[in-house]
Design an enzyme around this catalytic site. Structure first.
Site, PDB file in Angstrom:
ATOM      1  CE  LYS A 174      -5.555   2.144   2.579  1.00 57.94           C
ATOM      2  NZ  LYS A 174      -4.638   1.504   3.509  1.00 57.94           N
ATOM      3  CE1 TYR A 219     -13.029  28.959   6.837  1.00 53.52           C
ATOM      4  CE2 TYR A 219     -13.723  29.525   4.630  1.00 53.52           C
ATOM      5  CZ  TYR A 219     -13.952  29.533   5.984  1.00 53.52           C
ATOM      6  OH  TYR A 219     -15.083  30.100   6.499  1.00 53.52           O
ATOM      7  CD  GLU A 253      -2.724  -0.953   2.596  1.00 52.71           C
ATOM      8  OE1 GLU A 253      -3.816  -0.358   2.551  1.00 52.71           O
ATOM      9  OE2 GLU A 253      -2.232  -1.447   3.640  1.00 52.71           O
ATOM     10  CD  GLU A 302      -6.936   3.561  13.467  1.00 48.51           C
ATOM     11  OE1 GLU A 302      -7.776   2.674  13.664  1.00 48.51           O
ATOM     12  OE2 GLU A 302      -6.071   3.485  12.549  1.00 48.51           O
TER      13      GLU A 302
END
Length: 116
Positions: A98, A53, A21, A72
Site C-alpha cells: 500500500k 497469467y 481510506e 492481510e
C-alpha cells in the site's frame, strides 16, 4: 516444484482500516508467486497445461475490487481464490503493498507477505 510469478501488478483500490481510506482510495501493488508442477506445459507448449497469467491477473483484480480493512485479508482472499481455481497449485505467496500508508510519518509503502 516450478514457479510462476507476476510482479508489480498495480491497482487503485479502496482498502483500509480507516473509513476515510475506503472513501478516497489508494494505489496498491501485488506480487504473486505460485508453486506448481509445470512439466506438462513445458513439454506440450499448450496454454491449457499451465496456469494462465491472464486468468491469474483477473482473479487478483476481482479481489482488489472488493473493499477490505487489512492488507492481510487482501492477501488471504487472493490465495483462497487461486487455490479454489487451480487444484494443481502447491503453494502461493502474495505480497500486498500500500503506497503512502497513513502512519503519521513518511513511508513509501507498507507491505504484507503471506504464504500458504
Amino acid at each position: 516444484m516450478d514457479l510462476i510469478s507476476l510482479e508489480g501488478m498495480e491497482f487503485f483500490a479502496y482498502h483500509g482500516y480507516y473509513d476515510e481510506e475506503q472513501k478516497i482510495g489508494n494505489k496498491y501493488s501485488i506480487d504473486l508467486s505460485i508453486e506448481a508442477d509445470l512439466s506438462n506445459a513445458a513439454e506440450s507448449d499448450k496454454l491449457k497445461d499451465t496456469i494462465n497469467y491472464e486468468e491469474l491477473y483477473q482473479l487478483v483484480l476481482s479481489v482488489m475490487q472488493t473493499k477490505h480493512r487489512l492488507l492481510e485479508h487482501v492477501a488471504h482472499d487472493i490465495i483462497e481464490k487461486i487455490k479454489d481455481t487451480y487444484s494443481s497449485v502447491k503453494k502461493v505467496t502474495v505480497g500486498v503493498s500500500k503506497y503512502n500508508p497513513p502512519i503519521g510519518g513518511i513511508c513509501e509503502r507498507a507491505k504484507v507477505i503471506i504464504t500458504r
